[in-house]
Design a protein around this motif. Structure first.
Motif, PDB file in Angstrom:
ATOM      1  N   TYR A 299       0.693  -1.313   0.015  1.00  0.00           N
ATOM      2  CA  TYR A 299      -0.045  -0.041   0.239  1.00  0.00           C
ATOM      3  C   TYR A 299       1.021   1.456   0.012  1.00  0.00           C
ATOM      4  CZ  TYR A 299      -3.498  -3.283   1.302  1.00  0.00           C
ATOM      5  OH  TYR A 299      -4.444  -4.516   1.291  1.00  0.00           O
ATOM      6  N   GLY A 300       2.150   1.134   0.301  1.00  0.00           N
ATOM      7  CA  GLY A 300       3.040   2.487   0.214  1.00  0.00           C
ATOM      8  C   GLY A 300       2.423   3.436   1.155  1.00  0.00           C
ATOM      9  N   ASP A 301       2.596   4.689   0.631  1.00  0.00           N
ATOM     10  CA  ASP A 301       2.070   5.786   1.285  1.00  0.00           C
ATOM     11  C   ASP A 301       0.616   5.944   1.708  1.00  0.00           C
ATOM     12  OD1 ASP A 301       4.728   6.734   1.576  1.00  0.00           O
ATOM     13  OD2 ASP A 301       4.642   8.050   0.096  1.00  0.00           O
ATOM     14  N   GLU A 302      -0.086   5.147   1.264  1.00  0.00           N
ATOM     15  CA  GLU A 302      -1.556   5.124   1.177  1.00  0.00           C
ATOM     16  C   GLU A 302      -2.002   4.160   2.457  1.00  0.00           C
ATOM     17  OE1 GLU A 302      -3.427   6.973  -0.777  1.00  0.00           O
ATOM     18  OE2 GLU A 302      -1.492   7.556  -1.780  1.00  0.00           O
ATOM     19  N   ALA A 303      -0.873   3.599   2.975  1.00  0.00           N
ATOM     20  CA  ALA A 303      -1.249   2.798   4.296  1.00  0.00           C
ATOM     21  C   ALA A 303      -1.966   3.800   5.262  1.00  0.00           C
ATOM     22  CB  ALA A 303      -0.038   2.024   4.870  1.00  0.00           C
ATOM     23  N   LEU A 304      -3.252   3.411   5.879  1.00  0.00           N
ATOM     24  CA  LEU A 304      -3.704   3.820   6.866  1.00  0.00           C
ATOM     25  C   LEU A 304      -3.538   3.513   8.384  1.00  0.00           C
ATOM     26  CD1 LEU A 304      -7.164   3.956   4.837  1.00  0.00           C
ATOM     27  CD2 LEU A 304      -5.555   5.818   4.868  1.00  0.00           C
ATOM     28  N   GLY A 305      -4.148   4.006   9.174  1.00  0.00           N
ATOM     29  CA  GLY A 305      -3.634   3.969  10.514  1.00  0.00           C
ATOM     30  C   GLY A 305      -4.129   2.731  11.163  1.00  0.00           C
ATOM     31  N   SER A 306      -5.061   1.734  10.411  1.00  0.00           N
ATOM     32  CA  SER A 306      -5.141   0.389  10.534  1.00  0.00           C
ATOM     33  C   SER A 306      -5.383   0.024   9.230  1.00  0.00           C
ATOM     34  CB  SER A 306      -6.500   0.123  11.193  1.00  0.00           C
ATOM     35  OG  SER A 306      -6.552  -1.166  11.234  1.00  0.00           O
ATOM     36  N   VAL A 307      -4.337  -1.672   8.945  1.00  0.00           N
ATOM     37  CA  VAL A 307      -4.388  -1.753   7.604  1.00  0.00           C
ATOM     38  C   VAL A 307      -5.722  -2.425   7.303  1.00  0.00           C
ATOM     39  CG1 VAL A 307      -3.604  -4.116   8.578  1.00  0.00           C
ATOM     40  CG2 VAL A 307      -2.891  -3.289   6.034  1.00  0.00           C
ATOM     41  N   THR A 308      -6.646  -2.686   8.422  1.00  0.00           N
ATOM     42  CA  THR A 308      -8.077  -3.436   7.924  1.00  0.00           C
ATOM     43  C   THR A 308      -8.656  -2.290   6.883  1.00  0.00           C
ATOM     44  OG1 THR A 308      -8.924  -2.371   9.921  1.00  0.00           O
ATOM     45  CG2 THR A 308      -8.052  -4.813   9.900  1.00  0.00           C
ATOM     46  N   LEU A 309      -8.243  -0.943   7.088  1.00  0.00           N
ATOM     47  CA  LEU A 309      -9.030   0.196   6.440  1.00  0.00           C
ATOM     48  C   LEU A 309      -8.674   0.126   4.921  1.00  0.00           C
ATOM     49  CD1 LEU A 309      -8.623   3.198   8.846  1.00  0.00           C
ATOM     50  CD2 LEU A 309     -10.791   1.650   8.489  1.00  0.00           C
ATOM     51  N   ASN A 310      -7.218  -0.713   4.575  1.00  0.00           N
ATOM     52  CA  ASN A 310      -7.112  -0.824   3.258  1.00  0.00           C
ATOM     53  C   ASN A 310      -7.398  -1.840   2.293  1.00  0.00           C
ATOM     54  OD1 ASN A 310      -3.986   0.767   4.723  1.00  0.00           O
ATOM     55  ND2 ASN A 310      -4.852   1.578   2.632  1.00  0.00           N
ATOM     56  N   ILE A 311      -7.766  -2.889   3.152  1.00  0.00           N
ATOM     57  CA  ILE A 311      -8.211  -4.114   2.224  1.00  0.00           C
ATOM     58  C   ILE A 311      -9.683  -3.893   1.903  1.00  0.00           C
ATOM     59  CG2 ILE A 311      -6.834  -5.889   3.670  1.00  0.00           C
ATOM     60  CD1 ILE A 311      -9.157  -6.538   5.326  1.00  0.00           C
ATOM     61  N   PRO A 312      -9.891  -4.511   0.509  1.00  0.00           N
ATOM     62  CA  PRO A 312     -11.443  -4.271  -0.025  1.00  0.00           C
ATOM     63  C   PRO A 312     -12.589  -4.052   1.162  1.00  0.00           C
ATOM     64  CG  PRO A 312      -9.969  -5.751  -1.284  1.00  0.00           C
ATOM     65  CD  PRO A 312      -9.282  -5.486   0.043  1.00  0.00           C
ATOM     66  N   GLN A 313     -13.179  -3.039   1.220  1.00  0.00           N
ATOM     67  CA  GLN A 313     -14.331  -2.998   2.081  1.00  0.00           C
ATOM     68  C   GLN A 313     -15.388  -3.880   1.744  1.00  0.00           C
ATOM     69  OE1 GLN A 313     -13.511  -0.706   5.043  1.00  0.00           O
ATOM     70  NE2 GLN A 313     -11.466  -1.237   4.004  1.00  0.00           N
ATOM     71  N   SER A 314     -15.781  -4.200   0.278  1.00  0.00           N
ATOM     72  CA  SER A 314     -17.124  -4.725   0.040  1.00  0.00           C
ATOM     73  C   SER A 314     -16.853  -6.374   0.188  1.00  0.00           C
ATOM     74  CB  SER A 314     -17.773  -4.377  -1.037  1.00  0.00           C
ATOM     75  OG  SER A 314     -16.442  -4.660  -2.162  1.00  0.00           O
ATOM     76  N   GLU A 315     -15.930  -6.803   0.294  1.00  0.00           N
ATOM     77  CA  GLU A 315     -15.631  -8.350   0.283  1.00  0.00           C
ATOM     78  C   GLU A 315     -16.105  -8.952   1.713  1.00  0.00           C
ATOM     79  OE1 GLU A 315     -12.308  -9.718  -1.545  1.00  0.00           O
ATOM     80  OE2 GLU A 315     -12.326  -8.332  -3.486  1.00  0.00           O
ATOM     81  N   ILE A 316     -16.415 -10.280   1.660  1.00  0.00           N
ATOM     82  CA  ILE A 316     -16.668 -10.997   2.704  1.00  0.00           C
ATOM     83  C   ILE A 316     -15.619 -11.391   3.673  1.00  0.00           C
ATOM     84  CG2 ILE A 316     -17.832 -13.021   3.689  1.00  0.00           C
ATOM     85  CD1 ILE A 316     -19.695 -11.124   2.492  1.00  0.00           C
TER      86      ILE A 316
END
Length: 453
Positions: A299-316
């Motif tokens: 994710y590079g500089d797009e890595a957020l405060g929690s990596v769970t915010l970077n993974i696809p939000q709509s997938e089960i």
């Protein structure tokens, strides 16, 4: 919730014993008193239960911030400095526990707390430090209580954000503060458990959920990794304080670690070369470097405060991860908050309440702590800046400065070894802790101002 079971062991020590230390004779070689054999712990934990608590205390929301931390260091710097900070934290825990053991032998008492150890150590240390002994107990207790209170505030934010992402996707979009209101009841329930032995099954279950959750996160991270050349091996030096604060927050849980060691049936197994602390920290460091390195690569500089915010939000599977980590953080809330309640209630407040009313008043006090963490989380809902602030300010003092200062004092009458090597190492630790804490706190405050101005 077995709220009537008492969690804190009161050892038969007196104020006289704790304030008038006996001088050791050449390192107490002739002293056969072993504090470990004299501990009388109610509801002690086994080695496996202690190991489960250690992993759960050390692997919290901080590990999910490691990709973001690496973005403030680069993948080379991040890997090297995470390993260095982790080994320093482990070394400081060893010298802290060892100094507490030495002081127990000198005083002939089964156990002394962190704050009592600092007071005793300062009384036995260099003369110019002895004036600090009277303030040692409230100072250390205050930092410990505040630090673990701060962790609980972060946990409220994390749980609420995880639930919000799930509800936003499938039901209705609400402000994160409304979700914080919802989680108050579950937090009140688990925080009413006052016994570490009763919390052990929860920690074991949480560790299983963490393992599955990490597997899913790594699946998303390893899927279609970009070229590593797109990421920076090193970044500007000015970004390192944020990295320092985040990693120190993630790795250190000094209050809980001391509490679970105190509550062990066989405390000697905790600090053996292949014991619980070394084995647990090896696993923890491996997880942190793994997730930090590959999370930043992905994710590079797009890595957020929690990596769970970077993974696809709509997938089960991504939603399952958020549920798992919300549950494990809910369990960790009781474990981290145990320290705050243990210090404030058992050491300072319970003696002012009649014994017949203590259970009810303690539960009321714990409810107040939950409500206060909720209020602070409402005030500062940004997870990443709070992580760095708490880590830089509190952990540099509790995890680095205090242990180094304690060993300087405890070893004063016995010497510091060849070439005064222990003194040199501890002075370097003091300098590192002061510099890293001061700069990290300053940068974190600037970040908070930038976010909320």
């Amino acid at each position: 919730m077995n709220a009537d079971i008492k969690t804190v062991t009161v050892y038969p020590t007196t104020e006289l014993e704790l304030t008038t230390p006996t001088k050791p004779a050449n390192g107490s070689k002739d002293d056969d008193y072993d504090p470990h054999q004299h501990r009388d712990v109610k509801n002690p934990t086994t080695n496996w239960q202690t190991f489960a608590h250690f992993l759960k205390a050390s692997v919290g929301t901080g590990v999910l911030a490691m990709p973001s931390a690496f973005s403030h260091a680069g993948y080379v710097n991040g890997t090297i400095f995470t390993l260095i900070i982790g080994l320093l934290a482990l070394y400081c825990l060893h010298i802290l526990i060892n100094c507490m053991y030495i002081l127990c032998k000198r005083q002939k008492v089964p156990y002394v707390s962190f704050s009592e150890a600092m007071k005793l150590g300062l009384k036995q240390g260099p003369p110019w430090l002895r004036c600090l002994a009277p303030i040692a107990v409230p100072f250390v207790d205050g930092f410990l209580a505040f630090y673990h209170f701060g962790i609980c505030c972060v946990y409220v934010v994390f749980i609420a954000e995880s639930i919000k992402q799930l509800v936003d996707e499938y039901l209705v979009v609400w402000d994160v503060r409304l979700h914080m209101c919802i989680v108050i009841i579950p937090l009140l329930v688990i925080y009413s458990i006052r016994n570490l032995k009763l919390l052990a099954p929860f920690s074991s279950a949480a560790n299983l959920l963490l393992a599955v959750g990490f597997g899913i996160i790594l699946y998303y991270i390893f899927d279609d990794l970009p070229p590593l050349s797109e990421r920076e091996p090193f970044v500007a030096f000015t970004q390192l304080p944020t990295f320092f604060g985040t990693v120190l927050f993630a790795l250190e849980a000094v209050g809980v670690i001391l509490a679970i060691e105190e509550n062990m049936a066989t405390p000697r197994a905790f600090i053996r070369p292949c014991g619980i602390m070394n084995a647990g920290m090896s696993i923890v460091l491996g997880l942190y470097i793994l997730l930090g390195f590959f999370g930043y690569w992905k994710y590079g500089d797009e890595a957020l405060g929690s990596v769970t915010l970077n993974i696809p939000q709509s997938e089960i599977p991504a939603q399952v991860v958020k549920i798992f980590f919300a549950i494990t953080t809910w369990i960790s809330y009781a474990l981290q908050g145990y320290v705050t309640a243990h210090i404030l209630w058992d050491k300072y407040l319970s003696k002012h309440v009649r014994e017949s009313r203590r259970t009810g008043f303690e539960l009321l006090f714990r409810a107040m702590i939950v409500l206060l963490t909720f209020g602070c989380a409402i005030a500062i809902p940004d997870l990443s800046v709070f992580l760095s602030l708490v880590g830089s300010f509190c952990l540099s003092i509790l995890g680095l400065i205090f242990p180094a200062l304690l060993q300087i004092c405890v070893q004063y009458t016995e010497g510091y070894g060849p070439f005064r090597i222990k003194l040199i190492i501890n002075v370097l630790l003091l300098c590192f802790g002061v510099l890293g804490g001061a700069v990290g706190t300053y940068v974190s405050i600037l970040d908070i101002i930038e976010v909320y101005k």
